[in-house]
Design a protein around this motif. Structure first.
Motif, PDB file in Angstrom:
ATOM      1  N   PRO A   1      11.561  20.883   1.895  1.00  0.00           N
ATOM      2  CA  PRO A   1      12.631  20.258   2.672  1.00  0.00           C
ATOM      3  C   PRO A   1      12.112  19.713   3.989  1.00  0.00           C
ATOM      4  O   PRO A   1      11.111  20.184   4.522  1.00  0.00           O
ATOM      5  CB  PRO A   1      13.620  21.406   2.897  1.00  0.00           C
ATOM      6  N   LYS A   2      12.812  18.706   4.511  1.00  0.00           N
ATOM      7  CA  LYS A   2      12.460  18.116   5.796  1.00  0.00           C
ATOM      8  C   LYS A   2      13.700  18.068   6.670  1.00  0.00           C
ATOM      9  O   LYS A   2      14.774  17.669   6.206  1.00  0.00           O
ATOM     10  CB  LYS A   2      11.912  16.692   5.614  1.00  0.00           C
ATOM     11  N   ALA A   3      13.555  18.487   7.901  1.00  0.00           N
ATOM     12  CA  ALA A   3      14.681  18.463   8.826  1.00  0.00           C
ATOM     13  C   ALA A   3      15.204  17.033   8.967  1.00  0.00           C
ATOM     14  O   ALA A   3      14.436  16.088   9.145  1.00  0.00           O
ATOM     15  CB  ALA A   3      14.256  18.995  10.193  1.00  0.00           C
ATOM     16  N   GLY A   4      16.514  16.863   8.852  1.00  0.00           N
ATOM     17  CA  GLY A   4      17.132  15.554   8.994  1.00  0.00           C
ATOM     18  C   GLY A   4      17.207  14.762   7.700  1.00  0.00           C
ATOM     19  O   GLY A   4      17.742  13.654   7.689  1.00  0.00           O
ATOM     20  N   TRP A   5      16.687  15.310   6.596  1.00  0.00           N
ATOM     21  CA  TRP A   5      16.721  14.627   5.314  1.00  0.00           C
ATOM     22  C   TRP A   5      17.442  15.497   4.294  1.00  0.00           C
ATOM     23  O   TRP A   5      17.319  16.712   4.309  1.00  0.00           O
ATOM     24  CB  TRP A   5      15.310  14.345   4.798  1.00  0.00           C
ATOM     25  N   GLU A   6      18.169  14.860   3.374  1.00  0.00           N
ATOM     26  CA  GLU A   6      18.728  15.560   2.230  1.00  0.00           C
ATOM     27  C   GLU A   6      17.764  15.452   1.067  1.00  0.00           C
ATOM     28  O   GLU A   6      17.015  14.487   0.959  1.00  0.00           O
ATOM     29  CB  GLU A   6      20.077  14.957   1.805  1.00  0.00           C
ATOM     30  N   LEU A   7      17.784  16.453   0.191  1.00  0.00           N
ATOM     31  CA  LEU A   7      16.931  16.438  -0.983  1.00  0.00           C
ATOM     32  C   LEU A   7      17.760  16.257  -2.242  1.00  0.00           C
ATOM     33  O   LEU A   7      18.776  16.931  -2.413  1.00  0.00           O
ATOM     34  CB  LEU A   7      16.152  17.755  -1.089  1.00  0.00           C
ATOM     35  N   GLU A   8      17.344  15.363  -3.101  1.00  0.00           N
ATOM     36  CA  GLU A   8      17.960  15.219  -4.405  1.00  0.00           C
ATOM     37  C   GLU A   8      16.879  15.454  -5.454  1.00  0.00           C
ATOM     38  O   GLU A   8      15.837  14.800  -5.440  1.00  0.00           O
ATOM     39  CB  GLU A   8      18.568  13.828  -4.597  1.00  0.00           C
TER      40      GLU A   8
END
Length: 321
Positions: free
Chosen positions: A71-78
């Motif tokens: 995961p990356k802060a500020g990004w959503e994961l699909e």
């Protein structure tokens, strides 16, 4: 003077060639050993014609299995799942499906900066010398940059305008053990000692080693409440970071979302709360220096009722689960 001018020109040509070579989306380490769990780290060096990158899509090739994105802060994961062409062994279980595409969405990576996007996965059932191709698509508002061209017939991929990132599979170690999969066990054994504050016990504290260019670090620990009164972790601070946030991750319709828990993490009486990869965790923002394996990260936990306690998070392998 002529010699100096000649050297300067050569240096300029070399710099231009280096810049061009780095203009594509590539892997930090272009080699992957057989039957090993690795961190496939994509480097995104720029946006789309000056526009910031808002989404990065990566299609996973057959033979790269059991994939888990970082995961990356500020990004959503699909995470898009589907069937594999073959069946793969996962510690004695036959697995026929899994992640086939990863999408980081809703971010804002300025054209003036670069960043890395990391996927943990296992290279399985692939012969040494094989090239695994990972087509990547950058979305920058209404602009799209596709890195999906593949050299055929022994052609030179450097001559392609938009080459897809490639991992070259190399012969793995001969002991038959996948140390990447075992990293989670190593972490549990090597994590920090237990610290006690009243009825609260904090144990197994660790942080993951950070990759080059990674802007945030993850922290994990276990909190046990042996008392009869509920408590709550309300704040975390560390001299190693400008800010430490409490986060939670969860899957919703194949979309892995990460949200900040601004009101803290409840620790019920007689209960145990585990902060672990893929769920509750600490996010170290604005780190002063990347966390390196073998070092330690000090932090102060503040509880609503019990007060403050200092803990030490040992920095362990970035590949741990």
């Amino acid at each position: 003077m002529k010699t100096i001018k000649t050297l300067s020109a050569a240096a300029l040509v070399s710099a231009a060639a280096f810049t061009a070579a780095q203009a594509h989306v590539t892997f930090l380490d272009p080699e992957a050993p057989q039957e090993k769990t690795i961190l496939a780290t994509l480097q995104v060096p720029h946006g789309c014609d000056g526009k910031p990158t808002n989404e990065v899509q990566v299609r996973l090739p057959e033979g790269f299995v059991f994939a888990k994105p970082q995961p990356k802060a500020g990004w959503e994961l699909e995470v898009i799942k589907g069937d594999y062409q073959k069946t793969y062994d996962n510690h004695g279980s036959n697995v026929k499906s899994g992640a086939i595409e990863i999408r980081w969405k809703g971010g804002n990576l300025s054209d003036g900066f670069y960043d890395t996007f990391v996927i943990q996965g296992k290279v399985s059932g692939v012969e040494a010398g094989t090239s695994l191709t990972f087509p990547v698509k950058q979305l920058c508002g209404d602009a799209v940059e596709a890195w999906d061209q593949v050299a055929t017939g022994g052609g030179d991929p450097h001559k392609l305008k938009s080459p897809a990132p490639v991992l070259t599979v190399v012969a793995g170690g001969g002991n038959g053990h996948d140390h990447g999969d075992m990293a989670g066990m190593d972490m549990n054994a090597a994590a920090g000692e237990t610290a006690t504050l009243g009825d609260l016990e904090v144990s197994g504290a660790f942080a993951k080693a950070m990759l080059p260019g990674q802007p945030v670090g993850g922290g994990f620990l276990t909190i046990k409440n042996t008392g009869k009164t509920d408590d709550k972790l309300v704040a975390v601070s560390s001299p190693a970071a400008g800010e430490v946030q409490m986060h939670e991750m969860g899957m919703q319709d194949n979309v892995m979302k990460m949200r900040e828990l601004k009101h803290g993490i409840a620790v019920p009486a007689g209960g145990t709360v585990k902060l672990a990869p893929g769920g509750l965790h600490l996010m170290f923002q604005k780190v002063k220096a990347p966390f390196k394996q073998g070092e330690s990260v000090p932090a102060t936990l503040t509880f609503e009722k019990a007060g403050k306690i200092d803990v030490t998070l040992k920095v362990l392998s970035a590949q741990g689960k």
